[in-house]
Design an enzyme around this catalytic site. Structure first.
Site, mmCIF file in Angstrom:
data_model
loop_
_atom_site.group_PDB
_atom_site.id
_atom_site.type_symbol
_atom_site.label_atom_id
_atom_site.label_comp_id
_atom_site.label_asym_id
_atom_site.label_seq_id
_atom_site.Cartn_x
_atom_site.Cartn_y
_atom_site.Cartn_z
ATOM 1 N N LYS A 15 52.385 39.243 37.217
ATOM 2 C CA LYS A 15 53.375 39.882 36.320
ATOM 3 C C LYS A 15 54.591 40.379 37.108
ATOM 4 O O LYS A 15 55.735 40.108 36.745
ATOM 5 C CB LYS A 15 52.733 41.068 35.565
ATOM 6 C CG LYS A 15 51.489 40.726 34.781
ATOM 7 C CD LYS A 15 50.910 41.933 34.070
ATOM 8 C CE LYS A 15 50.381 43.022 34.977
ATOM 9 N NZ LYS A 15 49.190 42.657 35.776
ATOM 10 N N ARG A 90 50.131 49.915 28.185
ATOM 11 C CA ARG A 90 48.893 49.454 28.797
ATOM 12 C C ARG A 90 47.687 49.775 27.935
ATOM 13 O O ARG A 90 46.573 49.457 28.273
ATOM 14 C CB ARG A 90 48.744 50.149 30.137
ATOM 15 C CG ARG A 90 48.098 49.297 31.186
ATOM 16 C CD ARG A 90 48.111 50.109 32.454
ATOM 17 N NE ARG A 90 47.620 49.384 33.577
ATOM 18 C CZ ARG A 90 48.382 48.715 34.425
ATOM 19 N NH1 ARG A 90 49.680 48.643 34.251
ATOM 20 N NH2 ARG A 90 47.828 48.122 35.453
ATOM 21 N N ARG A 127 46.682 40.537 49.802
ATOM 22 C CA ARG A 127 47.926 41.257 50.100
ATOM 23 C C ARG A 127 47.632 42.597 50.788
ATOM 24 O O ARG A 127 48.383 43.566 50.631
ATOM 25 C CB ARG A 127 48.784 41.447 48.849
ATOM 26 C CG ARG A 127 48.211 42.376 47.836
ATOM 27 C CD ARG A 127 49.203 42.685 46.723
ATOM 28 N NE ARG A 127 48.538 43.495 45.750
ATOM 29 C CZ ARG A 127 48.957 43.703 44.525
ATOM 30 N NH1 ARG A 127 50.068 43.139 44.099
ATOM 31 N NH2 ARG A 127 48.295 44.476 43.702
ATOM 32 N N ARG A 132 48.179 48.740 49.482
ATOM 33 C CA ARG A 132 47.931 49.430 48.208
ATOM 34 C C ARG A 132 46.527 49.999 48.165
ATOM 35 O O ARG A 132 45.555 49.280 48.387
ATOM 36 C CB ARG A 132 48.167 48.465 47.033
ATOM 37 C CG ARG A 132 49.583 48.547 46.505
ATOM 38 C CD ARG A 132 49.823 47.619 45.365
ATOM 39 N NE ARG A 132 49.030 47.880 44.175
ATOM 40 C CZ ARG A 132 49.291 47.370 42.986
ATOM 41 N NH1 ARG A 132 50.353 46.582 42.844
ATOM 42 N NH2 ARG A 132 48.524 47.631 41.952
ATOM 43 N N ARG A 143 39.636 48.041 38.040
ATOM 44 C CA ARG A 143 40.900 47.713 37.353
ATOM 45 C C ARG A 143 40.673 46.614 36.315
ATOM 46 O O ARG A 143 41.273 46.649 35.234
ATOM 47 C CB ARG A 143 41.962 47.302 38.373
ATOM 48 C CG ARG A 143 42.473 48.511 39.179
ATOM 49 C CD ARG A 143 43.127 48.095 40.490
ATOM 50 N NE ARG A 143 44.318 47.305 40.323
ATOM 51 C CZ ARG A 143 44.842 46.547 41.300
ATOM 52 N NH1 ARG A 143 44.268 46.476 42.491
ATOM 53 N NH2 ARG A 143 45.945 45.868 41.085
HETATM 54 P P1 AP5 Z 1 51.700 40.457 41.372
HETATM 55 O O1 AP5 Z 1 52.937 39.761 40.979
HETATM 56 O O2 AP5 Z 1 51.806 41.804 42.026
HETATM 57 O O3 AP5 Z 1 50.693 40.547 40.131
HETATM 58 P P2 AP5 Z 1 50.570 41.664 39.040
HETATM 59 O O4 AP5 Z 1 50.032 40.998 37.835
HETATM 60 O O5 AP5 Z 1 51.858 42.407 38.912
HETATM 61 O O6 AP5 Z 1 49.444 42.547 39.722
HETATM 62 P P3 AP5 Z 1 49.380 44.084 40.052
HETATM 63 O O7 AP5 Z 1 48.204 44.250 40.975
HETATM 64 O O8 AP5 Z 1 50.665 44.628 40.547
HETATM 65 O O9 AP5 Z 1 49.075 44.611 38.625
HETATM 66 P P4 AP5 Z 1 48.311 45.807 38.091
HETATM 67 O O10 AP5 Z 1 48.440 45.618 36.657
HETATM 68 O O11 AP5 Z 1 46.936 45.996 38.620
HETATM 69 O O12 AP5 Z 1 49.111 47.007 38.786
HETATM 70 P P5 AP5 Z 1 50.256 47.987 38.297
HETATM 71 O O13 AP5 Z 1 51.188 48.113 39.427
HETATM 72 O O14 AP5 Z 1 50.779 47.665 36.959
HETATM 73 O O15 AP5 Z 1 50.868 39.467 42.317
HETATM 74 C C1 AP5 Z 1 49.660 39.855 42.930
HETATM 75 C C2 AP5 Z 1 49.540 39.127 44.293
HETATM 76 O O16 AP5 Z 1 49.428 37.731 44.033
HETATM 77 C C3 AP5 Z 1 50.777 39.303 45.183
HETATM 78 O O17 AP5 Z 1 50.363 39.338 46.538
HETATM 79 C C4 AP5 Z 1 51.605 38.048 44.905
HETATM 80 O O18 AP5 Z 1 52.420 37.691 45.991
HETATM 81 C C5 AP5 Z 1 50.519 37.032 44.639
HETATM 82 N N1 AP5 Z 1 50.918 35.984 43.695
HETATM 83 C C6 AP5 Z 1 51.708 36.124 42.591
HETATM 84 N N2 AP5 Z 1 51.861 34.947 41.962
HETATM 85 C C7 AP5 Z 1 51.110 34.043 42.668
HETATM 86 C C8 AP5 Z 1 50.870 32.643 42.523
HETATM 87 N N3 AP5 Z 1 51.390 31.928 41.509
HETATM 88 N N4 AP5 Z 1 50.074 32.048 43.432
HETATM 89 C C9 AP5 Z 1 49.515 32.762 44.473
HETATM 90 N N5 AP5 Z 1 49.734 34.079 44.683
HETATM 91 C C10 AP5 Z 1 50.527 34.712 43.787
HETATM 92 O O19 AP5 Z 1 49.407 49.347 38.116
HETATM 93 C C11 AP5 Z 1 48.793 49.987 39.227
HETATM 94 C C12 AP5 Z 1 48.160 51.283 38.763
HETATM 95 O O20 AP5 Z 1 49.187 52.177 38.303
HETATM 96 C C13 AP5 Z 1 47.188 51.186 37.578
HETATM 97 O O21 AP5 Z 1 45.877 50.827 37.986
HETATM 98 C C14 AP5 Z 1 47.265 52.598 37.014
HETATM 99 O O22 AP5 Z 1 46.529 53.501 37.795
HETATM 100 C C15 AP5 Z 1 48.742 52.928 37.181
HETATM 101 N N6 AP5 Z 1 49.531 52.522 35.991
HETATM 102 C C16 AP5 Z 1 50.501 51.574 35.950
HETATM 103 N N7 AP5 Z 1 51.004 51.477 34.727
HETATM 104 C C17 AP5 Z 1 50.337 52.378 33.956
HETATM 105 C C18 AP5 Z 1 50.411 52.716 32.596
HETATM 106 N N8 AP5 Z 1 51.262 52.100 31.751
HETATM 107 N N9 AP5 Z 1 49.566 53.685 32.150
HETATM 108 C C19 AP5 Z 1 48.702 54.312 32.990
HETATM 109 N N10 AP5 Z 1 48.591 54.020 34.297
HETATM 110 C C20 AP5 Z 1 49.400 53.059 34.784
#
Ligand code: AP5
Length: 183
Positions: A15, A90, A127, A132, A143
């Site tokens: 994402k 979310r 990563r 992280r 998660r």
């Molecule tokens: P990446 O692009 O970072 O994927 P992502 O889907 O964004 O994954 P995240 O781990 O960032 O998502 P998340 O939903 O767990 O975390 P968030 O930050 O929202 O890619 C992941 C990896 O894969 C990278 O190394 C990338 O380079 C690689 N990659 C990408 N595309 C690829 C491809 N095609 N092929 C190979 N490799 C690839 O949330 C974190 C925490 O914050 C939550 O757990 C929660 O505690 C809090 N939080 C965030 N939002 C809220 C909310 N709305 N409400 C409450 N708590 C929240």
């Protein structure tokens, strides 16, 4: 082209990567709740202090804190012409708060990224250099559970505007699909 876009999908689905590419390509902001919260933790703000241990455990930060943070961000001038929401809403409570603040057209398209769980784990463990706190294997499993229990119901809530995107393959291949999906 839709310009109020939500990216949904499990942790590691790409994402953030795809949202940044699309934001750069069409000139609207990428608004990532996770990135904003990580910045708050790094800066040691009150929000960051409240969020830090919750994020490290893989749980969701309380809705009221996240809703206030995102509403403030969406009120900025650069979000007037559109935005890509990544990580918010979310759960159903957050979706209702967004609708109450901006109306039913707060989101005009939702891209749902599909990637198998084994590949997601490989990506997140791969990563490690980003440091992280929530990328440890046990926390990654937590998660996924939170995603299934809290976030997946949004697929139904936005069923009338969902576009499924195959999130496997190279970043460029996925980005071609994203652009194709949005026309
Ligand atoms: P990446 O692009 O970072 O994927 P992502 O889907 O964004 O994954 P995240 O781990 O960032 O998502 P998340 O939903 O767990 O975390 P968030 O930050 O929202 O890619 C992941 C990896 O894969 C990278 O190394 C990338 O380079 C690689 N990659 C990408 N595309 C690829 C491809 N095609 N092929 C190979 N490799 C690839 O949330 C974190 C925490 O914050 C939550 O757990 C929660 O505690 C809090 N939080 C965030 N939002 C809220 C909310 N709305 N409400 C409450 N708590 C929240």
């Amino acid at each position: 082209m839709a310009r109020r876009i939500l990216f949904l999908g499990p942790p590691g689905a790409g994402k953030g990567t795809q949202a940044q590419l699309l934001a750069d390509a069409i000139g609207i902001p990428h608004i990532s709740s996770g990135a904003m919260l990580r910045e708050a933790v790094a800066d040691g703000t009150e929000l960051g202090k409240k969020a830090e241990s919750i994020m490290a455990a893989g749980d969701l930060v309380p809705d009221d804190l996240v809703v206030a943070m995102i509403e403030e961000r969406l009120a900025k001038d650069d979000a007037r012409a559109g935005y890509i929401l990544d990580g918010f809403p979310r759960n159903v409570v957050q979706a209702k708060a967004l609708q109450a603040a901006l109306g039913d057209d707060a989101i005009d398209a939702m891209l749902l990224f599909d990637v198998g769980e084994d590949e997601l784990v490989d990506r997140l463990l791969g990563r490690a250099e980003e440091g992280r706190a929530d990328d440890a294997e046990e926390t990654i499993r937590r998660r996924f559970d939170v995603y299934r229990g809290e976030t997946e119901p949004l697929i139904e809530a936005y069923a009338d505007r969902v576009i499924a995107v195959d999130g496997t393959g190279s970043v460029d291949e996925v980005f071609d699909r994203v652009q194709g999906a949005l026309g």
